[in-house]
Design a protein around this motif. Structure first.
Motif, PDB file in Angstrom:
ATOM      1  N   HIS A   1      59.330 -22.826  63.009  1.00 19.79           N
ATOM      2  CA  HIS A   1      60.235 -22.313  61.600  1.00 19.79           C
ATOM      3  C   HIS A   1      59.660 -22.231  60.271  1.00 19.79           C
ATOM      4  O   HIS A   1      60.258 -22.017  59.171  1.00 19.79           O
ATOM      5  N   VAL A   2      58.001 -22.344  59.966  1.00 17.44           N
ATOM      6  CA  VAL A   2      57.263 -22.078  59.148  1.00 17.44           C
ATOM      7  C   VAL A   2      57.628 -20.078  58.870  1.00 17.44           C
ATOM      8  O   VAL A   2      57.529 -19.644  57.430  1.00 17.44           O
TER       9      VAL A   2
ATOM     10  N   THR B   1      50.762 -29.461  57.615  1.00 18.16           N
ATOM     11  CA  THR B   1      52.381 -29.523  57.209  1.00 18.16           C
ATOM     12  C   THR B   1      52.721 -29.911  57.825  1.00 18.16           C
ATOM     13  O   THR B   1      54.395 -30.745  58.181  1.00 18.16           O
TER      14      THR B   1
ATOM     15  N   TYR C   1      60.199 -20.392  57.575  1.00 16.71           N
ATOM     16  CA  TYR C   1      60.705 -20.118  55.475  1.00 16.71           C
ATOM     17  C   TYR C   1      60.085 -19.599  54.980  1.00 16.71           C
ATOM     18  O   TYR C   1      60.708 -18.973  53.599  1.00 16.71           O
TER      19      TYR C   1
ATOM     20  N   SER D   1      51.164 -24.339  59.543  1.00 18.84           N
ATOM     21  CA  SER D   1      52.410 -25.386  60.203  1.00 18.84           C
ATOM     22  C   SER D   1      51.263 -26.443  60.479  1.00 18.84           C
ATOM     23  O   SER D   1      51.910 -27.682  60.909  1.00 18.84           O
TER      24      SER D   1
ATOM     25  N   SER E   1      65.995 -27.594  50.122  1.00 20.43           N
ATOM     26  CA  SER E   1      65.166 -27.999  52.078  1.00 20.43           C
ATOM     27  C   SER E   1      63.820 -27.985  51.566  1.00 20.43           C
ATOM     28  O   SER E   1      62.725 -27.387  50.940  1.00 20.43           O
ATOM     29  N   LYS E   2      64.173 -29.184  52.265  1.00 19.66           N
ATOM     30  CA  LYS E   2      62.252 -29.595  51.416  1.00 19.66           C
ATOM     31  C   LYS E   2      61.538 -29.487  52.686  1.00 19.66           C
ATOM     32  O   LYS E   2      59.589 -29.193  51.686  1.00 19.66           O
ATOM     33  N   CYS E   3      61.951 -28.488  53.622  1.00 15.76           N
ATOM     34  CA  CYS E   3      60.220 -28.162  54.120  1.00 15.76           C
ATOM     35  C   CYS E   3      60.078 -26.513  53.573  1.00 15.76           C
ATOM     36  O   CYS E   3      58.748 -26.488  53.602  1.00 15.76           O
ATOM     37  N   LYS E   4      61.355 -26.918  53.249  1.00 18.33           N
ATOM     38  CA  LYS E   4      60.780 -24.636  52.188  1.00 18.33           C
ATOM     39  C   LYS E   4      59.862 -25.457  51.268  1.00 18.33           C
ATOM     40  O   LYS E   4      58.967 -24.593  50.824  1.00 18.33           O
TER      41      LYS E   4
ATOM     42  N   ILE F   1      55.050 -28.920  60.158  1.00 19.12           N
ATOM     43  CA  ILE F   1      56.185 -27.754  60.519  1.00 19.12           C
ATOM     44  C   ILE F   1      55.650 -26.981  62.005  1.00 19.12           C
ATOM     45  O   ILE F   1      55.156 -26.406  61.775  1.00 19.12           O
TER      46      ILE F   1
ATOM     47  N   ILE G   1      57.221 -27.878  50.953  1.00 16.80           N
ATOM     48  CA  ILE G   1      56.179 -27.824  51.076  1.00 16.80           C
ATOM     49  C   ILE G   1      56.062 -26.732  52.030  1.00 16.80           C
ATOM     50  O   ILE G   1      54.587 -27.034  51.769  1.00 16.80           O
ATOM     51  N   VAL G   2      55.795 -26.261  52.237  1.00 13.28           N
ATOM     52  CA  VAL G   2      55.752 -24.849  52.933  1.00 13.28           C
ATOM     53  C   VAL G   2      55.332 -24.630  51.033  1.00 13.28           C
ATOM     54  O   VAL G   2      54.154 -23.925  51.288  1.00 13.28           O
TER      55      VAL G   2
END
Length: 85
Positions: A45-46, A39, A49, A36, A15-18, A41, A20-21
């Motif tokens: 979702h933040v 990023t 994650y 949030s 997961s690219k978003c994870k 996001i 990023i977090v």
């Protein structure tokens, strides 16, 4: 390589978003709302994650008993995961 590290690398690479977090927390202690905004996001979702990252011991919540204003910090395992990806 230890199992916890391997699992951490796998969850981040899926997961690219994870990632990023987690990288956002590598720059300091933060609330989900700040992550949030930084990023772009959604806060929903933040939060999701962060929960998943916490379950894998990649982040910790410093004030778990708070309903609002929770502060999160990357763990040493989280930092090690970032070094390997």
């Amino acid at each position: 390589m230890e199992r916890e590290l391997i699992e951490g690398i796998a969850i981040i690479q899926r997961s690219k978003c994870k990632e990023i977090v987690l990288r956002s927390l590598n720059n300091g202690i933060k609330m989900p709302s700040k992550i949030s905004k930084e990023t772009k996001i959604s806060i929903h979702h933040v939060s999701r994650y962060l929960k998943q990252l916490k379950e894998k011991n990649l982040v910790i919540c410093l004030n778990e008993d708070y309903k609002q204003g929770r502060l999160y910090k990357i763990t040493e395992l989280g930092k090690e995961v970032l070094e390997h990806i």
